[in-house]
Design a protein around this motif. Structure first.
Motif, PDB file in Angstrom:
ATOM      1  N   GLY A   1       0.802  -1.209   0.000  1.00  0.00           N
ATOM      2  CA  GLY A   1       0.000   0.000   0.000  1.00  0.00           C
ATOM      3  C   GLY A   1       0.838   1.263   0.000  1.00  0.00           C
ATOM      4  O   GLY A   1       2.037   1.241   0.273  1.00  0.00           O
ATOM      5  N   ALA A   2       0.182   2.360  -0.312  1.00  0.00           N
ATOM      6  CA  ALA A   2       0.881   3.643  -0.463  1.00  0.00           C
ATOM      7  C   ALA A   2       1.533   4.087   0.838  1.00  0.00           C
ATOM      8  O   ALA A   2       0.891   4.095   1.893  1.00  0.00           O
ATOM      9  N   HIS A   3       2.799   4.457   0.762  1.00  0.00           N
ATOM     10  CA  HIS A   3       3.513   5.029   1.903  1.00  0.00           C
ATOM     11  C   HIS A   3       4.068   6.389   1.478  1.00  0.00           C
ATOM     12  O   HIS A   3       4.997   6.465   0.670  1.00  0.00           O
ATOM     13  N   ILE A   4       3.474   7.429   2.020  1.00  0.00           N
ATOM     14  CA  ILE A   4       3.870   8.795   1.683  1.00  0.00           C
ATOM     15  C   ILE A   4       4.431   9.435   2.937  1.00  0.00           C
ATOM     16  O   ILE A   4       3.706   9.586   3.934  1.00  0.00           O
ATOM     17  N   PHE A   5       5.683   9.787   2.908  1.00  0.00           N
ATOM     18  CA  PHE A   5       6.325  10.318   4.109  1.00  0.00           C
ATOM     19  C   PHE A   5       5.954  11.784   4.279  1.00  0.00           C
ATOM     20  O   PHE A   5       6.061  12.582   3.346  1.00  0.00           O
TER      21      PHE A   5
ATOM     22  N   PRO B   1      17.933  10.785  -0.419  1.00  0.00           N
ATOM     23  CA  PRO B   1      17.209  12.027  -0.704  1.00  0.00           C
ATOM     24  C   PRO B   1      15.748  11.731  -1.053  1.00  0.00           C
ATOM     25  O   PRO B   1      15.447  10.734  -1.702  1.00  0.00           O
ATOM     26  N   PHE B   2      14.861  12.607  -0.612  1.00  0.00           N
ATOM     27  CA  PHE B   2      13.434  12.467  -0.899  1.00  0.00           C
ATOM     28  C   PHE B   2      13.038  13.426  -2.020  1.00  0.00           C
ATOM     29  O   PHE B   2      13.596  14.519  -2.140  1.00  0.00           O
ATOM     30  N   ASN B   3      12.069  12.998  -2.821  1.00  0.00           N
ATOM     31  CA  ASN B   3      11.606  13.865  -3.906  1.00  0.00           C
ATOM     32  C   ASN B   3      10.534  14.830  -3.397  1.00  0.00           C
ATOM     33  O   ASN B   3      10.254  14.906  -2.208  1.00  0.00           O
ATOM     34  N   ARG B   4       9.901  15.533  -4.309  1.00  0.00           N
ATOM     35  CA  ARG B   4       8.940  16.584  -3.945  1.00  0.00           C
ATOM     36  C   ARG B   4       7.487  16.105  -4.088  1.00  0.00           C
ATOM     37  O   ARG B   4       6.565  16.914  -4.159  1.00  0.00           O
ATOM     38  N   TYR B   5       7.270  14.786  -4.102  1.00  0.00           N
ATOM     39  CA  TYR B   5       5.908  14.280  -4.272  1.00  0.00           C
ATOM     40  C   TYR B   5       4.959  14.878  -3.230  1.00  0.00           C
ATOM     41  O   TYR B   5       5.265  14.924  -2.038  1.00  0.00           O
TER      42      TYR B   5
ATOM     43  N   GLN C   1       7.301  16.695   2.968  1.00  0.00           N
ATOM     44  CA  GLN C   1       6.568  15.596   2.341  1.00  0.00           C
ATOM     45  C   GLN C   1       7.345  15.103   1.132  1.00  0.00           C
ATOM     46  O   GLN C   1       7.931  15.890   0.396  1.00  0.00           O
ATOM     47  N   GLY C   2       7.333  13.789   0.925  1.00  0.00           N
ATOM     48  CA  GLY C   2       7.994  13.256  -0.258  1.00  0.00           C
ATOM     49  C   GLY C   2       8.121  11.747  -0.210  1.00  0.00           C
ATOM     50  O   GLY C   2       7.665  11.085   0.717  1.00  0.00           O
ATOM     51  N   ILE C   3       8.762  11.214  -1.236  1.00  0.00           N
ATOM     52  CA  ILE C   3       9.026   9.779  -1.395  1.00  0.00           C
ATOM     53  C   ILE C   3      10.529   9.606  -1.577  1.00  0.00           C
ATOM     54  O   ILE C   3      11.159  10.398  -2.293  1.00  0.00           O
TER      55      ILE C   3
ATOM     56  N   LYS D   1      11.415  18.754  11.576  1.00  0.00           N
ATOM     57  CA  LYS D   1      12.571  18.902  10.689  1.00  0.00           C
ATOM     58  C   LYS D   1      13.694  17.933  11.048  1.00  0.00           C
ATOM     59  O   LYS D   1      14.421  17.455  10.169  1.00  0.00           O
ATOM     60  N   LYS D   2      13.831  17.625  12.342  1.00  0.00           N
ATOM     61  CA  LYS D   2      14.888  16.702  12.741  1.00  0.00           C
ATOM     62  C   LYS D   2      14.660  15.313  12.147  1.00  0.00           C
ATOM     63  O   LYS D   2      15.599  14.672  11.688  1.00  0.00           O
TER      64      LYS D   2
END
Length: 370
Positions: free
Chosen positions: A59-63, A79-83, A192-194, A68-69
């Motif tokens: 299933g979808a996992h969206i961080f 690195p995480f993207n901008r999703y 937020q991102g993946i 910030k920590k």
């Protein structure tokens, strides 16, 4: 006397909680063995590579997080993207933006101003606000009125919980966020991102240099495994650990049907919910959109909610009064045990990913730094 134990910690479960705990212990010079009954690390965040697409196998996992920590912590590994999560709801072929916002209200009623939208919601909901809501249906109607409830909430919720909305307690929906702006971002968090390359990059980074054994049923060889370490960290089902002494904790489960399609783009969005009760799945995921993929084929997943059982993977704890009281019995017993319990299943709590990581960091800080 020299100890015969090979490890400082045996960690049962290679999901996020176990991986973060192991990483933090290793940083402090501790030795760990991580075991998991599955044949992969990462728990439910595991991604399976299909047609060069990172498919979220469970299933979808969206961080997402406001901390910030924790955001910096995970980005140290990958690195995480901008999703940005902007799901769409499909009701009888009509599409509506989620969460409920000015785009949704325009799609429902053609309203163009917040005042117009508020007027309709107030008119539809006020008749249900005259008495104390006795169930989820009455609660939802008193908050948003008929149109939003019947088109976007009722059918989806009945599928998700496997029960009629009139049989569900009102407290499940304490509030329904209404946004009077044209904003389709599902989460309000600052970050937020993946992970670029999928969540396996995060799990692999956390467990780098740590002994891991997969396909291991902890309960089949519990005595021998416990004997290998000075202390055990358990991240599985707490009721199973205590052999269901106070009864089984209840969960909702999910079934995932993955399908490869020989087209580049199936639905144009990563997540589309299906809100009608007679459509058996709750949503369709199209995984390439989590990472802005340009592959020639695509992979979609239909999610079917179902009752969890001892054999099936548990996903959502049913935190009603009966189950919460039962969990408190297990929690009380665990407080007298030398074993450390942590994570979604051990704490019988629906955790988002950042909350799991935060809980593991808090536990290790308290354990090692005080």
């Amino acid at each position: 006397m020299v100890s015969s134990k090979k490890y400082d910690f045996l960690i049962v479960g290679a999901g996020l909680y176990g991986a973060v705990f192991a990483h933090e212990a290793k940083k402090r010079g501790k030795t760990c063995l991580v075991v998991d009954k599955r044949e992969h690390i990462g728990g439910n965040t595991f991604c399976k590579k299909i047609e060069d697409i990172n498919v979220h196998a469970y299933g979808a996992h969206i961080f997402h997080t406001n901390d910030k920590k924790i955001w910096d912590y995970v980005n140290d590994f990958v690195p995480f993207n901008r999703y940005t999560n902007s799901p769409v709801a499909n009701h009888k072929g009509s599409l509506y933006n989620l969460p409920f916002n000015m785009n949704t209200f325009y799609q429902l009623w053609g309203t163009k101003t917040p005042a117009e939208a508020k007027s309709i919601i107030d008119e539809q909901s006020k008749k249900y606000q005259k008495k104390q809501p006795q169930n989820l249906e009455e609660q939802a109607l008193s908050l948003v009125g008929e149109d939003i409830y019947y088109k976007l909430i009722k059918g989806y919720t009945e599928k998700q919980w496997g029960r009629k909305v009139t049989e569900l307690p009102a407290f499940i929906i304490k509030r329904l966020p209404l946004r009077f702006t044209f904003d389709n971002n599902y989460f309000n968090d600052s970050f937020q991102g993946i992970p670029i390359g999928g969540y396996n990059e995060l799990s692999g980074g956390l467990l780098d240099g740590i002994d891991v054994q997969l396909g291991v049923n902890y309960f089949k060889d519990k005595v021998a495994l416990d004997a290998m370490a000075h202390k055990t960290v358990f991240t599985g089902k707490i009721d199973e650990y205590y052999n269901y002494e106070f009864g089984k904790l209840e969960y909702r489960g999910l079934r995932f049907d993955h399908e490869i399609l020989a087209i580049e783009n199936y639905q144009g969005n990563a997540v589309i919910n299906y809100t009608e009760a007679d459509i058996p799945y709750t949503r369709i995921l199209e995984h390439k959109h989590f990472e802005f993929g340009q592959q020639k084929k695509t992979v979609i997943t239909k999610e079917y909610p179902l009752e969890a059982s001892t054999e099936l993977e548990p996903y959502y704890p049913i935190n009603d009064e009966k189950n919460n009281n039962r969990y408190l019995q297990y929690k009380n017993k665990a407080s007298k045990d030398l074993v450390l319990f942590g994570g979604r299943l051990a704490e019988y709590k629906y955790y988002d990913m950042h909350q799991v990581i935060g809980a593991a960091l808090s536990k290790t800080k308290k354990l090692f730094d005080n």
